[in-house]
Scaffold this motif. Sequence first.
Motif, PDB file in Angstrom:
ATOM      1  N   ARG A  27      61.100  74.739  -2.971  1.00  0.00           N
ATOM      2  CA  ARG A  27      60.422  73.686  -2.423  1.00  0.00           C
ATOM      3  C   ARG A  27      60.498  73.641  -0.931  1.00  0.00           C
ATOM      4  O   ARG A  27      61.554  74.152  -0.239  1.00  0.00           O
ATOM      5  N   TYR A  28      59.458  73.281  -0.288  1.00  0.00           N
ATOM      6  CA  TYR A  28      59.087  73.362   0.915  1.00  0.00           C
ATOM      7  C   TYR A  28      58.972  71.863   1.580  1.00  0.00           C
ATOM      8  O   TYR A  28      58.824  70.837   0.778  1.00  0.00           O
ATOM      9  N   TYR A  29      59.354  71.616   3.085  1.00  0.00           N
ATOM     10  CA  TYR A  29      59.653  70.325   3.442  1.00  0.00           C
ATOM     11  C   TYR A  29      58.809  70.271   4.879  1.00  0.00           C
ATOM     12  O   TYR A  29      58.836  71.424   5.618  1.00  0.00           O
ATOM     13  N   PHE A  30      58.493  69.178   5.304  1.00  0.00           N
ATOM     14  CA  PHE A  30      57.983  69.129   6.669  1.00  0.00           C
ATOM     15  C   PHE A  30      59.236  69.260   7.561  1.00  0.00           C
ATOM     16  O   PHE A  30      60.344  68.790   7.623  1.00  0.00           O
ATOM     17  N   GLY A  31      58.648  69.944   8.884  1.00  0.00           N
ATOM     18  CA  GLY A  31      59.698  70.295  10.014  1.00  0.00           C
ATOM     19  C   GLY A  31      59.220  69.269  11.075  1.00  0.00           C
ATOM     20  O   GLY A  31      58.598  68.302  10.522  1.00  0.00           O
ATOM     21  N   ASP A  32      59.758  69.652  12.063  1.00  0.00           N
ATOM     22  CA  ASP A  32      59.410  68.784  13.556  1.00  0.00           C
ATOM     23  C   ASP A  32      57.943  68.955  13.385  1.00  0.00           C
ATOM     24  O   ASP A  32      57.436  70.068  13.424  1.00  0.00           O
ATOM     25  N   VAL A  33      57.167  67.716  14.062  1.00  0.00           N
ATOM     26  CA  VAL A  33      55.895  67.694  14.682  1.00  0.00           C
ATOM     27  C   VAL A  33      56.001  67.676  16.056  1.00  0.00           C
ATOM     28  O   VAL A  33      56.313  67.077  16.726  1.00  0.00           O
ATOM     29  N   THR A  34      55.214  68.848  16.595  1.00  0.00           N
ATOM     30  CA  THR A  34      55.023  68.987  18.090  1.00  0.00           C
ATOM     31  C   THR A  34      53.577  68.548  18.481  1.00  0.00           C
ATOM     32  O   THR A  34      52.503  68.877  17.528  1.00  0.00           O
ATOM     33  N   GLN A  69      47.871  72.642  12.682  1.00  0.00           N
ATOM     34  CA  GLN A  69      48.486  74.217  12.231  1.00  0.00           C
ATOM     35  C   GLN A  69      50.079  73.997  11.400  1.00  0.00           C
ATOM     36  O   GLN A  69      50.909  73.232  12.093  1.00  0.00           O
ATOM     37  N   ALA A  70      49.980  74.046  10.361  1.00  0.00           N
ATOM     38  CA  ALA A  70      51.236  74.091   9.483  1.00  0.00           C
ATOM     39  C   ALA A  70      51.341  75.253   8.430  1.00  0.00           C
ATOM     40  O   ALA A  70      50.764  75.303   7.301  1.00  0.00           O
ATOM     41  N   GLU A  71      51.925  76.432   8.895  1.00  0.00           N
ATOM     42  CA  GLU A  71      51.792  77.402   8.293  1.00  0.00           C
ATOM     43  C   GLU A  71      53.011  77.806   7.624  1.00  0.00           C
ATOM     44  O   GLU A  71      54.143  77.801   7.924  1.00  0.00           O
ATOM     45  N   ARG A  72      52.922  78.104   6.203  1.00  0.00           N
ATOM     46  CA  ARG A  72      53.998  78.434   5.277  1.00  0.00           C
ATOM     47  C   ARG A  72      54.872  79.563   5.669  1.00  0.00           C
ATOM     48  O   ARG A  72      56.194  79.529   5.752  1.00  0.00           O
ATOM     49  N   GLY A  73      54.159  80.582   6.371  1.00  0.00           N
ATOM     50  CA  GLY A  73      54.988  81.711   6.859  1.00  0.00           C
ATOM     51  C   GLY A  73      55.769  81.273   7.926  1.00  0.00           C
ATOM     52  O   GLY A  73      56.685  82.517   8.264  1.00  0.00           O
ATOM     53  N   GLN A  74      55.515  80.247   8.796  1.00  0.00           N
ATOM     54  CA  GLN A  74      56.439  80.114   9.841  1.00  0.00           C
ATOM     55  C   GLN A  74      57.703  79.095   9.352  1.00  0.00           C
ATOM     56  O   GLN A  74      58.284  78.561  10.290  1.00  0.00           O
ATOM     57  N   ALA A  75      57.616  78.866   8.111  1.00  0.00           N
ATOM     58  CA  ALA A  75      59.085  77.990   7.432  1.00  0.00           C
ATOM     59  C   ALA A  75      60.181  78.882   8.058  1.00  0.00           C
ATOM     60  O   ALA A  75      60.458  79.937   7.958  1.00  0.00           O
ATOM     61  N   ARG A 103      67.223  73.762   3.449  1.00  0.00           N
ATOM     62  CA  ARG A 103      65.744  73.461   3.107  1.00  0.00           C
ATOM     63  C   ARG A 103      64.823  74.294   3.936  1.00  0.00           C
ATOM     64  O   ARG A 103      65.099  74.631   4.957  1.00  0.00           O
ATOM     65  N   LEU A 104      63.746  74.846   3.421  1.00  0.00           N
ATOM     66  CA  LEU A 104      62.661  75.589   3.994  1.00  0.00           C
ATOM     67  C   LEU A 104      61.677  74.544   4.713  1.00  0.00           C
ATOM     68  O   LEU A 104      61.097  73.565   3.933  1.00  0.00           O
ATOM     69  N   GLN A 105      61.788  74.404   5.804  1.00  0.00           N
ATOM     70  CA  GLN A 105      60.914  73.476   6.690  1.00  0.00           C
ATOM     71  C   GLN A 105      59.777  73.975   7.505  1.00  0.00           C
ATOM     72  O   GLN A 105      60.030  75.043   8.149  1.00  0.00           O
ATOM     73  N   VAL A 106      58.476  73.455   7.260  1.00  0.00           N
ATOM     74  CA  VAL A 106      57.310  74.146   7.878  1.00  0.00           C
ATOM     75  C   VAL A 106      57.010  73.060   9.059  1.00  0.00           C
ATOM     76  O   VAL A 106      56.869  72.066   8.920  1.00  0.00           O
ATOM     77  N   PRO A 107      57.224  73.971  10.153  1.00  0.00           N
ATOM     78  CA  PRO A 107      56.615  73.128  11.602  1.00  0.00           C
ATOM     79  C   PRO A 107      55.231  72.634  11.515  1.00  0.00           C
ATOM     80  O   PRO A 107      54.689  73.379  10.971  1.00  0.00           O
ATOM     81  N   VAL A 108      55.051  71.542  12.268  1.00  0.00           N
ATOM     82  CA  VAL A 108      53.715  71.377  12.074  1.00  0.00           C
ATOM     83  C   VAL A 108      53.300  70.974  13.737  1.00  0.00           C
ATOM     84  O   VAL A 108      53.939  70.392  14.668  1.00  0.00           O
ATOM     85  N   ALA A 109      52.274  71.706  13.971  1.00  0.00           N
ATOM     86  CA  ALA A 109      51.767  71.858  15.497  1.00  0.00           C
ATOM     87  C   ALA A 109      50.248  70.837  15.441  1.00  0.00           C
ATOM     88  O   ALA A 109      49.424  71.658  14.888  1.00  0.00           O
ATOM     89  N   VAL A 110      50.433  70.123  16.404  1.00  0.00           N
ATOM     90  CA  VAL A 110      49.018  69.232  16.572  1.00  0.00           C
ATOM     91  C   VAL A 110      48.456  69.490  17.940  1.00  0.00           C
ATOM     92  O   VAL A 110      49.231  69.330  18.921  1.00  0.00           O
ATOM     93  N   THR A 111      46.974  69.945  18.016  1.00  0.00           N
ATOM     94  CA  THR A 111      46.553  70.295  19.478  1.00  0.00           C
ATOM     95  C   THR A 111      45.406  69.138  19.413  1.00  0.00           C
ATOM     96  O   THR A 111      44.453  69.377  18.427  1.00  0.00           O
ATOM     97  N   ALA A 112      45.264  68.235  20.503  1.00  0.00           N
ATOM     98  CA  ALA A 112      44.394  67.335  20.598  1.00  0.00           C
ATOM     99  C   ALA A 112      43.647  67.395  22.099  1.00  0.00           C
ATOM    100  O   ALA A 112      44.515  67.433  23.072  1.00  0.00           O
ATOM    101  N   GLU A 113      42.660  67.222  21.852  1.00  0.00           N
ATOM    102  CA  GLU A 113      41.803  67.174  23.380  1.00  0.00           C
ATOM    103  C   GLU A 113      41.213  65.581  23.548  1.00  0.00           C
ATOM    104  O   GLU A 113      40.881  65.040  22.818  1.00  0.00           O
TER     105      GLU A 113
END
Length: 621
Positions: free
Chosen positions: A211-218, A265-271, A297-307
Amino acid sequence: MGTSGNVIERYRKILNWRHLPLVAVIALAGVLVRPAAADVVNVNIDGIEDPLLSNVRKSLSVAGEHEAPWSAGQIRRLYRLAPNEIKKALAPYGYYNPVIEQDLVEPEGKGDTWQATFRIKHGPRTRITALNLKVTGPGDELPEIREALRSSKLAEGKRLIHAQYTATKNALYTAAYQAGYLDARFSKSAIRVRPNDNAAQIDLVLNTGERYYFGDVTFDQDVLNDDFVRRFVPFSAGEPFDAERLVDLQLILSDTDYFNKIAIQAERGQATREAPIDDWLFDILYPPDDPLISIGRLQVPVAVTAEPSKPQSYEISGGYGTDTGPRVGFGVKFRHLNKRGHQFRSDLRLSTVKQALQASYDIPIENVAEDKLSFTANVANEEFGDITSINYGIGAVRDTGWSLGRKRAYINLERETYDLGDDVGDRTSTLLYPGYTITLQKADDLLNTRKGVSASLDVHGGSEALASSVDFLQATVSGNAVLPLTSKSRLLLRTQFGATEVDDFDQLPPSQRFFTGGDRTVRGYGYQQISPENEDGDNIGGQYLAVGSIEADYKVYGDYGVAAFFDVGDVANTTSFDLKRGVGIGFRWASPVGQIRLDLAHPLDDPDSDFRIHFSLGPDL
């Protein structure tokens, strides 16, 4: 040269003058005799019913649509394909041994229609004799996955239906993936059919993987404080990963007008595996549902880019209604006042019955995607019935959402000048009143509703002991419903009731009085022309309100339809109402901006008017 000369000489002998007539006949026959063409192949299928029938017909090449005429050879070739096509069309429903009889009849005379007939017996059902359906891996006991297993229609002894196999497969994978098992794979997925025995074996085994989990959101943006933007995120680090939550985040950020373009962006490979430090003893005493949690836990980082969006937005609007006449609006909004998301907006609205300038300073609170605290100011020149009022006001509103609508707690301070048409002349009242409004709305489509309901309740009041010119308490409740009758018709119901308790009604300004009549209340009567009158016959409003309406509409063509309606309503200073009635017919257009209504209404209780035309635009709820 010798060889080619012999060939030429040989053909010269063959094509001598004696053979020229025969050559001409053959050439003419090649021009005149062409393959027969057919525009239509009439396909008849007997012996089976839907859904088998429709699937077979869709699968037959000889029954397919074609622009250019088919030749006789083409039709025969397509006709020969039919047996295999029929067998393939019946197989997904568990019929592998059909009996097929077929005939092809050519056109008679100068006709161009071929007749293809297929008599089909679908044969015995293929039943599931062995079923291996299970889930393995760390997530095998997850409630959502167990529910997907229980909901499967696959069972030993039942007829094999391929669609049920596909539905079970999709349900299992979706349940696992949405629960964060991103590596879920089917270790076995096969249907083995023995046509001679009318038997099938199914192997469908899903391995959930880890199972994968949410990581930090940047966040990569410079409009707002990152701590403030994080309040829009609908999940927390450590929760099971769910791609739909990322879609929710994108929609939430898009619905705000702080940003223009948003990329997540939330890539499983970056967990990365976050190994626990402090919970090892607790995990030994109380083992977690996921055994892999103990190693991290395998945590997937979430990166948000907003203009950022443009700092200001401007709005120009226009419209027409028989209640308001022509109307125009101008608005401006300052989106980025500070890093905490504060905004300022101002609107100017002009019509024949109301001219108003409003301003609001909005501060996001609590659930920042929906809730706000607003400080407001307004000045308005408005006609209520036959009274003209000038109103200046300031206020504060706490606007929050709930599961079915909105809740608004507010307090207003207003100073209003008006003339009731009596000997007193201009009056000025000051009101300081708190209030609370709750609204409910649920519909399949808010603009063009087929099925839905809405309701609202507002209660507010003021006291002379708290700076108001008069003691009063007012409550208003309204409800609307849209009910489908048939695929093309609807029933629309509308009602509204209001009551005011006041110690001196003459001191109550017109903005706090009830009026009715017009496009959206009682059609057949003028806008706000139903209310108690003064000695000169002017409508000056009343203490109590009752309105009801029933309407049926029917779509005649596309989005265009007709309607018939019956409205009743009255405003009085007692609860003894003398209801005014209106009936009529109307035209409806379900436009991209909402319902457009053109009504011809007859007032049953106004001898001075035969009919009135009403035009309005907007949603039904």
